[in-house]
Design an enzyme around this catalytic site. Sequence first.
Site, PDB file in Angstrom:
ATOM      1  N   GLY A  11      -4.796   8.914  -5.754  1.00  0.00           N
ATOM      2  CA  GLY A  11      -4.067   8.263  -4.666  1.00  0.00           C
ATOM      3  C   GLY A  11      -2.822   7.574  -5.184  1.00  0.00           C
ATOM      4  N   SER A  13       0.323   8.490  -4.713  1.00  0.00           N
ATOM      5  CA  SER A  13       1.540   8.857  -3.986  1.00  0.00           C
ATOM      6  C   SER A  13       2.144   7.711  -3.184  1.00  0.00           C
ATOM      7  CB  SER A  13       1.200  10.006  -3.023  1.00  0.00           C
ATOM      8  OG  SER A  13       0.025   9.682  -2.295  1.00  0.00           O
ATOM      9  N   ARG A  14       1.359   6.676  -2.942  1.00  0.00           N
ATOM     10  CA  ARG A  14       1.826   5.542  -2.104  1.00  0.00           C
ATOM     11  C   ARG A  14       1.207   4.245  -2.599  1.00  0.00           C
ATOM     12  NH1 ARG A  14      -0.578   5.546   2.964  1.00  0.00           N
ATOM     13  NH2 ARG A  14      -1.922   7.349   2.659  1.00  0.00           N
ATOM     14  N   TYR A 154     -16.499  -0.228   4.304  1.00  0.00           N
ATOM     15  CA  TYR A 154     -15.535  -0.431   3.207  1.00  0.00           C
ATOM     16  C   TYR A 154     -16.092  -1.404   2.163  1.00  0.00           C
ATOM     17  CZ  TYR A 154     -10.997  -1.634   1.060  1.00  0.00           C
ATOM     18  OH  TYR A 154      -9.959  -1.871   0.179  1.00  0.00           O
ATOM     19  N   LYS A 158     -16.948  -0.785  -1.820  1.00  0.00           N
ATOM     20  CA  LYS A 158     -16.318  -1.561  -2.904  1.00  0.00           C
ATOM     21  C   LYS A 158     -17.371  -2.306  -3.731  1.00  0.00           C
ATOM     22  CE  LYS A 158     -12.153  -0.229  -2.020  1.00  0.00           C
ATOM     23  NZ  LYS A 158     -11.463   0.667  -2.963  1.00  0.00           N
TER      24      LYS A 158
HETATM   25  P1  NAP Z   1      -2.678   3.116   0.824  1.00  0.00           P
HETATM   26  O1  NAP Z   1      -1.311   2.551   0.798  1.00  0.00           O
HETATM   27  O2  NAP Z   1      -3.324   3.407   2.135  1.00  0.00           O
HETATM   28  O3  NAP Z   1      -2.725   4.427  -0.111  1.00  0.00           O
HETATM   29  C1  NAP Z   1      -3.918   5.135  -0.256  1.00  0.00           C
HETATM   30  C2  NAP Z   1      -3.754   6.215  -1.292  1.00  0.00           C
HETATM   31  O4  NAP Z   1      -5.018   6.909  -1.409  1.00  0.00           O
HETATM   32  C3  NAP Z   1      -2.720   7.257  -0.911  1.00  0.00           C
HETATM   33  O5  NAP Z   1      -2.020   7.664  -2.075  1.00  0.00           O
HETATM   34  C4  NAP Z   1      -3.574   8.401  -0.371  1.00  0.00           C
HETATM   35  O6  NAP Z   1      -2.983   9.675  -0.564  1.00  0.00           O
HETATM   36  C5  NAP Z   1      -4.795   8.296  -1.245  1.00  0.00           C
HETATM   37  N1  NAP Z   1      -5.981   8.953  -0.672  1.00  0.00           N
HETATM   38  C6  NAP Z   1      -6.604   8.687   0.498  1.00  0.00           C
HETATM   39  N2  NAP Z   1      -7.653   9.520   0.660  1.00  0.00           N
HETATM   40  C7  NAP Z   1      -7.675  10.335  -0.421  1.00  0.00           C
HETATM   41  C8  NAP Z   1      -8.509  11.408  -0.833  1.00  0.00           C
HETATM   42  N3  NAP Z   1      -9.550  11.828  -0.092  1.00  0.00           N
HETATM   43  N4  NAP Z   1      -8.246  12.037  -2.015  1.00  0.00           N
HETATM   44  C9  NAP Z   1      -7.182  11.641  -2.773  1.00  0.00           C
HETATM   45  N5  NAP Z   1      -6.354  10.629  -2.431  1.00  0.00           N
HETATM   46  C10 NAP Z   1      -6.606   9.992  -1.266  1.00  0.00           C
HETATM   47  O7  NAP Z   1      -3.717   2.127   0.071  1.00  0.00           O
HETATM   48  P2  NAP Z   1      -3.457   0.877  -0.905  1.00  0.00           P
HETATM   49  O8  NAP Z   1      -3.354  -0.345  -0.077  1.00  0.00           O
HETATM   50  O9  NAP Z   1      -2.396   1.211  -1.877  1.00  0.00           O
HETATM   51  O10 NAP Z   1      -4.887   0.808  -1.624  1.00  0.00           O
HETATM   52  C11 NAP Z   1      -5.129   1.440  -2.869  1.00  0.00           C
HETATM   53  C12 NAP Z   1      -6.527   1.049  -3.331  1.00  0.00           C
HETATM   54  O11 NAP Z   1      -6.619  -0.379  -3.438  1.00  0.00           O
HETATM   55  C13 NAP Z   1      -7.646   1.471  -2.384  1.00  0.00           C
HETATM   56  O12 NAP Z   1      -8.793   1.847  -3.116  1.00  0.00           O
HETATM   57  C14 NAP Z   1      -7.918   0.216  -1.600  1.00  0.00           C
HETATM   58  O13 NAP Z   1      -9.225   0.188  -1.078  1.00  0.00           O
HETATM   59  C15 NAP Z   1      -7.717  -0.836  -2.672  1.00  0.00           C
HETATM   60  N6  NAP Z   1      -7.418  -2.165  -2.127  1.00  0.00           N
HETATM   61  C16 NAP Z   1      -6.312  -2.374  -1.347  1.00  0.00           C
HETATM   62  C17 NAP Z   1      -6.087  -3.639  -0.828  1.00  0.00           C
HETATM   63  C18 NAP Z   1      -4.894  -3.949   0.036  1.00  0.00           C
HETATM   64  O14 NAP Z   1      -4.828  -5.070   0.571  1.00  0.00           O
HETATM   65  N7  NAP Z   1      -3.948  -3.061   0.222  1.00  0.00           N
HETATM   66  C19 NAP Z   1      -6.996  -4.682  -1.098  1.00  0.00           C
HETATM   67  C20 NAP Z   1      -8.094  -4.425  -1.901  1.00  0.00           C
HETATM   68  C21 NAP Z   1      -8.302  -3.167  -2.408  1.00  0.00           C
HETATM   69  P3  NAP Z   1      -1.996  10.357   0.539  1.00  0.00           P
HETATM   70  O15 NAP Z   1      -0.666   9.663   0.397  1.00  0.00           O
HETATM   71  O16 NAP Z   1      -1.967  11.781   0.126  1.00  0.00           O
HETATM   72  O17 NAP Z   1      -2.627  10.114   1.882  1.00  0.00           O
END
Ligand code: NAP
Length: 246
Positions: A11, A13-14, A154, A158
């Site tokens: 993941g 890409s973003r 979720y 986690k």
């Molecule tokens: P995000 O902006 O929604 O990005 C999610 C990433 O995961 C994207 O690159 C997406 O790829 C990829 N992805 C989703 N489903 C996938 C799959 N089946 N196979 C491969 N790649 C997949 O999320 P984020 O906020 O950066 O979060 C990243 C991580 O941190 C996650 O595990 C999230 O639970 C954790 N986290 C985030 C927060 C927060 O506040 N943001 C807090 C705690 C933990 P595509 O671009 O191809 O869709």
Amino acid sequence: MEERKVVLVTGGSRGIGKEVAEVYAENGYDVVINYVSDKTDIEGIKKEFFEKGVKCLLVKADVSKAEDVEKMVEEAIAEFGKIDVLVNNAGITRDTLLMRMSEEDFDKVIEINLKGTYLVTKAVTKYMMKKRSGSIINLASVVGVVGNAGQCNYSASKAGIIGFTKSVAKELASRNIRANAVAPGFIATDMTSVLSDSVKENINVQIPLKRMGTAREVAEVIYFLGSEKSSYITGQVINIDGGMVM
Ligand code: NAP
């Protein structure tokens, strides 16, 4: 000349994953970026990393599918011959209250977040074990520690990642492979952009540092955990949450 190191970010890409890939690239790593969406700007990302002077391999794979994961890791090994650091970052949310949560939404979140972490870790550690070195960093969350109404799927995924990380750390320590987790609080990415302004304001009030975190603030800790500077740290969960959980 010192051999270049390689990081695989699922993941990547973003959001946080992309920032992680950028921090590693800035520190001279070659990067393998995994993504799943057809909307991904593959050429734009390739160009961006090329300009940073590192090699970047983009691999489309759904981390919840064993076949995709096997192919992704084989492709990375064929290109670079090794993976030094694995960052299990791919994750999704499907939030709603327990009473309204469909079985499909529960399963999907567990499959991508938790099973995905298991599949990629298993495929990559095969190579790390041969090399007798490696560092794995898994993305947990503060809600995996304290829970959150509306996120039982979720937070279960986690919390599962935390238990998984500690078990893997115990299993692989004798092979010089470390495994740690980070538990971010609220970080400004696409994942949290869906929250309304009033929800965001309410969240900020509860954070001692009074603001959401940035992807860079998470990525820097993940870089530290992958580096030799953290060589005596394994099986730990590091909160990156502005003091929400202490
Ligand atoms: P995000 O902006 O929604 O990005 C999610 C990433 O995961 C994207 O690159 C997406 O790829 C990829 N992805 C989703 N489903 C996938 C799959 N089946 N196979 C491969 N790649 C997949 O999320 P984020 O906020 O950066 O979060 C990243 C991580 O941190 C996650 O595990 C999230 O639970 C954790 N986290 C985030 C927060 C927060 O506040 N943001 C807090 C705690 C933990 P595509 O671009 O191809 O869709």
